[in-house]
Design a protein around this motif. Sequence first.
Motif, mmCIF file in Angstrom:
data_model
loop_
_atom_site.group_PDB
_atom_site.id
_atom_site.type_symbol
_atom_site.label_atom_id
_atom_site.label_comp_id
_atom_site.label_asym_id
_atom_site.label_seq_id
_atom_site.Cartn_x
_atom_site.Cartn_y
_atom_site.Cartn_z
ATOM 1 N N TRP A 198 0.835 -1.201 0.000
ATOM 2 C CA TRP A 198 0.000 0.000 0.000
ATOM 3 C C TRP A 198 0.871 1.254 0.000
ATOM 4 O O TRP A 198 0.640 2.191 -0.769
ATOM 5 C CB TRP A 198 -0.916 -0.016 1.216
ATOM 6 N N LEU A 199 1.884 1.276 0.856
ATOM 7 C CA LEU A 199 2.793 2.416 0.910
ATOM 8 C C LEU A 199 3.525 2.589 -0.418
ATOM 9 O O LEU A 199 3.728 3.713 -0.892
ATOM 10 C CB LEU A 199 3.814 2.228 2.035
ATOM 11 N N SER A 200 3.909 1.469 -1.024
ATOM 12 C CA SER A 200 4.621 1.512 -2.306
ATOM 13 C C SER A 200 3.748 2.089 -3.404
ATOM 14 O O SER A 200 4.216 2.860 -4.249
ATOM 15 C CB SER A 200 5.091 0.105 -2.697
ATOM 16 N N ALA A 201 2.475 1.702 -3.408
ATOM 17 C CA ALA A 201 1.566 2.190 -4.440
ATOM 18 C C ALA A 201 1.278 3.681 -4.262
ATOM 19 O O ALA A 201 1.190 4.431 -5.246
ATOM 20 C CB ALA A 201 0.261 1.395 -4.408
ATOM 21 N N LEU A 202 1.143 4.111 -3.008
ATOM 22 C CA LEU A 202 0.834 5.507 -2.744
ATOM 23 C C LEU A 202 2.062 6.408 -2.931
ATOM 24 O O LEU A 202 1.964 7.520 -3.441
ATOM 25 C CB LEU A 202 0.281 5.652 -1.336
ATOM 26 N N GLY A 203 3.223 5.913 -2.513
ATOM 27 C CA GLY A 203 4.469 6.658 -2.722
ATOM 28 C C GLY A 203 4.852 7.573 -1.587
ATOM 29 O O GLY A 203 6.003 7.619 -1.174
ATOM 30 N N TYR A 204 3.909 8.327 -1.062
ATOM 31 C CA TYR A 204 4.179 9.256 0.035
ATOM 32 C C TYR A 204 2.856 9.640 0.690
ATOM 33 O O TYR A 204 1.773 9.384 0.142
ATOM 34 C CB TYR A 204 4.892 10.520 -0.467
ATOM 35 N N GLY A 205 2.957 10.254 1.854
ATOM 36 C CA GLY A 205 1.748 10.679 2.550
ATOM 37 C C GLY A 205 2.083 11.293 3.894
ATOM 38 O O GLY A 205 3.244 11.506 4.231
ATOM 39 N N THR A 206 1.058 11.551 4.685
ATOM 40 C CA THR A 206 1.244 12.145 6.005
ATOM 41 C C THR A 206 1.376 11.050 7.055
ATOM 42 O O THR A 206 1.023 9.891 6.827
ATOM 43 C CB THR A 206 0.051 13.041 6.367
ATOM 44 N N LEU A 207 1.851 11.457 8.228
ATOM 45 C CA LEU A 207 1.945 10.516 9.326
ATOM 46 C C LEU A 207 0.561 10.016 9.726
ATOM 47 O O LEU A 207 0.390 8.847 10.101
ATOM 48 C CB LEU A 207 2.633 11.190 10.522
ATOM 49 N N GLU A 208 -0.434 10.886 9.604
ATOM 50 C CA GLU A 208 -1.800 10.488 9.928
ATOM 51 C C GLU A 208 -2.303 9.429 8.941
ATOM 52 O O GLU A 208 -3.010 8.492 9.333
ATOM 53 C CB GLU A 208 -2.722 11.704 9.914
#
Length: 350
Positions: free
Chosen positions: A56-66
């Motif tokens: 999931w993290l790989s597909a999204l690439g980046y995001g917030t801590l929340e």
Amino acid sequence: MVGASHDVRDYTNPIPYKALPKIINKHWFNFTESQETNYSSQLSDASSKYKQLLYWLSALGYGTLESFRKACDKLNIEEPLRVLRRLKLLGHIELSLDGKRWSIAPTTTVQISSNSNLQEFILCGQQSLELLNKLQQYASVNFINQPFGDAPPCVHIQVDNLNNISTLHNNISNNLSITNAGEVSKQLASILPNINIWKNNLVKLPSIVTSCYGWQKFDGCNFVDCDLPTESGMYQMYSQDTSVHTPLRTLFYDKESSCWVSGDWYGLRFLALQQIQEPCIFIYNSKTKHLVVPVSQRFPEIYERALVLASGILPTYKDSYLLYTNIEPDLVNLLSSKLNLTCSGESTYA
């Protein structure tokens, strides 16, 4: 592979502290192959949700801590800050300088030492089923569950020579981006500073009015009530509202420079132990390439990452100790000199 790992401002959210027993210097280094439990079969279900998290993290690439916390919640993964630390140790994720945003690390093969004639690598960073299926077409790929299944499995790759890793990258990179970073554990250990220089480079917090807070000081085992901080050491800051029992922050006070500094929790504890001259010890077995460190003296995160990337496997807990695998003598020498460690026990260097 180092990236934002030197940033320390991502630890403003305190990890709950559990007091650990004092170290007793006795004949306690007796890890043998028969004592190491093979968790692979019983932990596949437990580790699958962490594998899904990495995808999931790989597909999204980046995001917030929340957003990271919410992803963990959806997958019924507890203690997201601890999970975040494990992913950083494994080279999968990095944080922004302010610690509020995460980004997935680039897909990278990292070489690890091998006892066979084959070249061995671990896969770090961005991953997908498509990538793993492609890898299996060109190389021998094994999936090794982490101890307790509390992180994504290690993707272990074997090829018969270095030219083949280049061929593997060429075949993969037609559709997917992948790079070879070399033996990152030793590279990282080589460039890391001495622990005193590391302390001096931590983020300084100049505007703390100590009289506005309640304080507890780490005494080497527990946090105990104290008056206003005057001596160097690790402190927990509390609201003066006695109904609030959770510490606001955990910080280190350096009396010499009259500065408060912020860092990763284990790193600050490591500094505190050295401040009170608690012997920081380790035990190394050159035959098995095992390194044992007391849980109560866990290394600062960036130094521990060098140990984890030597195998792609998180440490195994046994009693009150951490066991790291596939650790070469030169890596031990590098880290012990930079962390002011003392070798103890029956085992010595090769």
